[in-house]
Design an enzyme around this catalytic site. Sequence first.
Site, PDB file in Angstrom:
ATOM      1  N   ASP A 174       0.859  -1.184   0.000  1.00  0.00           N
ATOM      2  CA  ASP A 174       0.000   0.000   0.000  1.00  0.00           C
ATOM      3  C   ASP A 174       0.897   1.236   0.000  1.00  0.00           C
ATOM      4  O   ASP A 174       2.126   1.116  -0.001  1.00  0.00           O
ATOM      5  CB  ASP A 174      -0.929  -0.006   1.233  1.00  0.00           C
ATOM      6  CG  ASP A 174      -0.167   0.168   2.547  1.00  0.00           C
ATOM      7  OD1 ASP A 174       1.085   0.238   2.526  1.00  0.00           O
ATOM      8  OD2 ASP A 174      -0.826   0.240   3.595  1.00  0.00           O
TER       9      ASP A 174
ATOM     10  N   ASP B  30       1.382   4.774   2.282  1.00  0.00           N
ATOM     11  CA  ASP B  30       0.979   5.378   3.554  1.00  0.00           C
ATOM     12  C   ASP B  30       1.375   6.851   3.587  1.00  0.00           C
ATOM     13  O   ASP B  30       2.535   7.181   3.325  1.00  0.00           O
ATOM     14  CB  ASP B  30       1.687   4.662   4.720  1.00  0.00           C
ATOM     15  CG  ASP B  30       1.501   3.148   4.698  1.00  0.00           C
ATOM     16  OD1 ASP B  30       0.441   2.692   5.146  1.00  0.00           O
ATOM     17  OD2 ASP B  30       2.408   2.435   4.202  1.00  0.00           O
TER      18      ASP B  30
ATOM     19  N   ASP C  40      -3.308   4.299   2.643  1.00  0.00           N
ATOM     20  CA  ASP C  40      -3.662   4.629   4.030  1.00  0.00           C
ATOM     21  C   ASP C  40      -3.338   6.094   4.287  1.00  0.00           C
ATOM     22  O   ASP C  40      -2.240   6.548   3.951  1.00  0.00           O
ATOM     23  CB  ASP C  40      -2.844   3.789   5.030  1.00  0.00           C
ATOM     24  CG  ASP C  40      -3.252   2.327   5.044  1.00  0.00           C
ATOM     25  OD1 ASP C  40      -4.344   2.004   4.548  1.00  0.00           O
ATOM     26  OD2 ASP C  40      -2.459   1.510   5.574  1.00  0.00           O
TER      27      ASP C  40
HETATM   28  P1  ATP Z   1       4.166  -2.511   3.012  1.00  0.00           P
HETATM   29  O1  ATP Z   1       5.122  -2.163   1.945  1.00  0.00           O
HETATM   30  O2  ATP Z   1       3.798  -3.952   3.014  1.00  0.00           O
HETATM   31  O3  ATP Z   1       2.976  -1.617   3.054  1.00  0.00           O
HETATM   32  P2  ATP Z   1       4.749  -1.229   5.486  1.00  0.00           P
HETATM   33  O4  ATP Z   1       5.894  -1.291   6.442  1.00  0.00           O
HETATM   34  O5  ATP Z   1       4.452   0.105   4.887  1.00  0.00           O
HETATM   35  O6  ATP Z   1       4.993  -2.315   4.381  1.00  0.00           O
HETATM   36  P3  ATP Z   1       2.084  -1.148   6.611  1.00  0.00           P
HETATM   37  O7  ATP Z   1       1.169  -2.261   6.969  1.00  0.00           O
HETATM   38  O8  ATP Z   1       1.617  -0.206   5.563  1.00  0.00           O
HETATM   39  O9  ATP Z   1       3.481  -1.811   6.249  1.00  0.00           O
HETATM   40  O10 ATP Z   1       2.353  -0.372   7.954  1.00  0.00           O
HETATM   41  C1  ATP Z   1       3.267   0.700   8.062  1.00  0.00           C
HETATM   42  C2  ATP Z   1       3.442   1.104   9.499  1.00  0.00           C
HETATM   43  O11 ATP Z   1       2.261   1.712   9.987  1.00  0.00           O
HETATM   44  C3  ATP Z   1       3.748  -0.088  10.414  1.00  0.00           C
HETATM   45  O12 ATP Z   1       4.829   0.252  11.247  1.00  0.00           O
HETATM   46  C4  ATP Z   1       2.506  -0.262  11.244  1.00  0.00           C
HETATM   47  O13 ATP Z   1       2.834  -0.604  12.570  1.00  0.00           O
HETATM   48  C5  ATP Z   1       1.845   1.099  11.175  1.00  0.00           C
HETATM   49  N1  ATP Z   1       0.383   0.967  11.093  1.00  0.00           N
HETATM   50  C6  ATP Z   1      -0.300   0.378  10.111  1.00  0.00           C
HETATM   51  N2  ATP Z   1      -1.618   0.437  10.340  1.00  0.00           N
HETATM   52  C7  ATP Z   1      -1.759   1.088  11.508  1.00  0.00           C
HETATM   53  C8  ATP Z   1      -2.868   1.490  12.309  1.00  0.00           C
HETATM   54  N3  ATP Z   1      -4.111   1.225  11.949  1.00  0.00           N
HETATM   55  N4  ATP Z   1      -2.621   2.154  13.447  1.00  0.00           N
HETATM   56  C9  ATP Z   1      -1.364   2.421  13.801  1.00  0.00           C
HETATM   57  N5  ATP Z   1      -0.279   2.098  13.109  1.00  0.00           N
HETATM   58  C10 ATP Z   1      -0.473   1.436  11.982  1.00  0.00           C
HETATM   59 MN    MN Z   2       2.674   0.398   3.786  1.00  0.00          MN
HETATM   60 MN    MN Z   3      -0.430   0.743   5.536  1.00  0.00          MN
END
Ligand code: ATP
Ligand code: MN
Ligand code: MN
Length: 357
Positions: free
Chosen positions: A190, A192, A281
């Site tokens: 995703d 963020d 997100d």
């Molecule tokens: P990817 O490339 O798979 O997206 P990522 O490290 O960006 O890897 P994410 O699941 O997008 O993974 O999460 C990013 C960060 O945001 C993580 O450290 C996670 O703990 C935090 N996070 C994700 N969702 C939430 C939430 N609903 N509330 C608080 N923190 C969150």
């Molecule tokens: Mn992510």
């Molecule tokens: Mn995310």
Amino acid sequence: ECQLIRWGPIRVSQYACQRRTTLDNRNKIFTDAFEVLVEHLEFSDSKGPCLAFKRAASVLKSLPSTLRHLGDADGLPCLGEHCRDVLEAIQCVISHQLFTSVFGVGPKTAEKWYHRGLRTLQEVVSQPNVHLNKMQRAGLLYYRDISRGISRAEADAVGRIIAETMHCISPSATMTLTGGFRRGKAFGHDVDYILSTPESGAEEALLLRVIDRLRYQGILLYCDYQESTFDKERIPCRRFEAMDHFPKCFLILKLDAMTVEDGGLQNNPEDQRGWRAVRVDLVAPPADRYAYTLLGWTGSTQFERDLRRFARLERGMLLDNHALYDRNKSILLPAKTEEDIFAHLGLEYIEPWQRNA
Ligand code: ATP
Ligand code: MN
Ligand code: MN
């Protein structure tokens, strides 16, 4: 004349020389696992089941279809109790991985589906008595796009759309890329972003208006909005909380190929639609909590977990996405930047690209 065991429409011998085994292995996922087990056992003292596992893998390689249910192995030669236990464990892990890869499906739902005998996403969508919530329906509808992963060029295109939308509403608002892309990853599941306003208190309205505008542009395919449950008096709690309390949304956006810099949408030739679905997100913390949110959303999850553990065990402090609380002095420690937080914790600053723990 040796015995050929009847298995569905075909007969399967216990001897490889009486089976036809091509390179078209329909059970690779299982035979790979058996082969890893064999390698592991060959290094240990219990070489006992090695040959049994090799024979089982060899039988599986000759089959015309994938064994999805344990019962599918009924009647096959060389699949004794031990091999069947291994087979069942692999089937369970594979279903778990498949089901939890759907947006909106967690471990509980995955387990429920597995125990109902469901093994493929096709089976999930075609079962009339499987209840799917709105998020899961969207996750299944856009599964192919979402599971494909997002390139950095696509993430940047998403960023330009959000930035433009946000600046139409509030020119002074800012956004920051976070998550895996901030850590330098070339692909993500995703994108963020943190949205913030210069003054605390305006962020929730901003986020709602951004969502409205994305909908108005016709590019909002799915939106799960979570309103703020943030209480600024609250102290970080001892237990690790996966979710924070800031207003946020989990979106699926329609990304036009023309807006992506390398134009390629990952050069997927089978994709003739000219667009793809992407998971996005957005989180909108109050301005004075921006640094904690940035640190918390940058990840990786394991890095976050150990930051909190370090704070608690080595410093007697409680850290989460909202704040850092010093239990000895009974005060919340303010921070403008991530560097401030590392300094409060007495840690050397670690760059985002060094947080891929
Ligand atoms: P990817 O490339 O798979 O997206 P990522 O490290 O960006 O890897 P994410 O699941 O997008 O993974 O999460 C990013 C960060 O945001 C993580 O450290 C996670 O703990 C935090 N996070 C994700 N969702 C939430 C939430 N609903 N509330 C608080 N923190 C969150
Ligand atoms: Mn992510
Ligand atoms: Mn995310």
